[in-house]
Design an enzyme around this catalytic site. Sequence first.
Site, short mmCIF file in Angstrom:
data_model
loop_
_atom_site.label_atom_id
_atom_site.label_comp_id
_atom_site.label_asym_id
_atom_site.label_seq_id
_atom_site.Cartn_x
_atom_site.Cartn_y
_atom_site.Cartn_z
N ASP A 190 -11.26 1.71 -1.09
CA ASP A 190 -10.12 2.66 -0.84
C ASP A 190 -10.89 3.52 0.56
O ASP A 190 -10.72 4.66 0.84
CB ASP A 190 -9.51 3.63 -1.58
CG ASP A 190 -8.32 4.00 -1.46
OD1 ASP A 190 -7.92 3.84 -0.07
OD2 ASP A 190 -7.72 4.83 -1.85
N HIS A 227 0.80 -1.18 0.00
CA HIS A 227 -0.01 0.20 -0.04
C HIS A 227 0.72 1.30 0.01
O HIS A 227 1.89 1.30 0.69
CB HIS A 227 -0.78 0.12 1.34
CG HIS A 227 -2.03 1.31 1.23
ND1 HIS A 227 -1.50 2.33 1.55
CD2 HIS A 227 -3.17 1.09 1.06
CE1 HIS A 227 -2.57 3.05 1.72
NE2 HIS A 227 -3.56 2.53 0.97
#
Length: 354
Positions: free
Chosen positions: A317, A191
């Site tokens: 997200d 990430h």
Amino acid sequence: MSALDHGGAPGWEDRPYRRIATEEAYAPQEMIDEYLRMFREEDVEIGFRSLMGYFLTSEHPQPQRVVQRLADLGERRIADMDAAGIDHQIIALTAPGTQVLDPGFAEELATLANDRIAAAVSDHPARYTGLAAVGFERVDSAVAELQRGVTELGLRGLIANSHIKGTYLDNPKYEPILRTAAELDVPVYLHPQTLPDNAIGPYYEAGLDGAVWGFAAETGLHLLRMITSGLFDRIPNLRLVVGHLGEGLPYFLHRIDHMHGKQVAAGRYEATKALRQPVSEYFRTNIWLTTSGMPWEPAISFARRVVGADRVMYAMDYPYQYVPEEVGEMDALPYSADELRAFYQTIAQDVFGI
């Protein structure tokens, strides 16, 4: 039978697929409090000050809503999922996670986050799956915590919020952590976080250091370093998940293959070694992409064409880009019912072992 079969957002029984969102963020309040202390009291890196200063001190309602949602693993999160039609979240410690903390507190925070996420999964097994966090700098401790997270807590992967104080996962010192993930048969989720101080200057001065472009530049670099270092040749069963449709790299794969091959042949860089297969092929053997923050049909369809439809899965997200309307847009993608079921559900089930 998967826990996913026992519940979901309203109307889940009438849909031919469950919507699994695979890059959804969580932050213990203790971590938020420590970040705020660091911001106020320490000489932190530019990227940390830019990112966390915005989210933790801005009076704008948008970052305030994000921070409020980050720490919630209960009714508010599930209500947001229901409102968007999300049946299940893959939850992981938000960026920059443990990577900016002192090693001792990084270990404590990882343990705390893993326990909290595991408890939420236990309370809501049809709605949540969790990934484990570790404090990367103390490798032996990181290996032990990853093993605990997977074998004792039932977590289904490892979150790596990109670079660890300017070092990357291609560094051999981190290899035992990655080997452990491979041995446990769980993926690593790479990430983004902000660029380190030695690279962030031109991005920051233009206001491009965050999600608009800096995150992609930072994490795309990290991913390329991992591939070109031969990491996947040394650990061939290592599985990696990358968000934002691969941080732009699928668009460049032809050029990367061509130029990497020329560099290997010329011996231009000591770090550039021959690999067992072209760089692009690792996207078809070791890497999966998610659509986090990229709910755009042309980009999704291109990525599916380049790396394979079985390598691209849905993510929202949350809570950074919580846009409930995007779910309807994804339902309308020009794919068959079986393709949508794979995109939303079965690829994620296979990758994360849900």
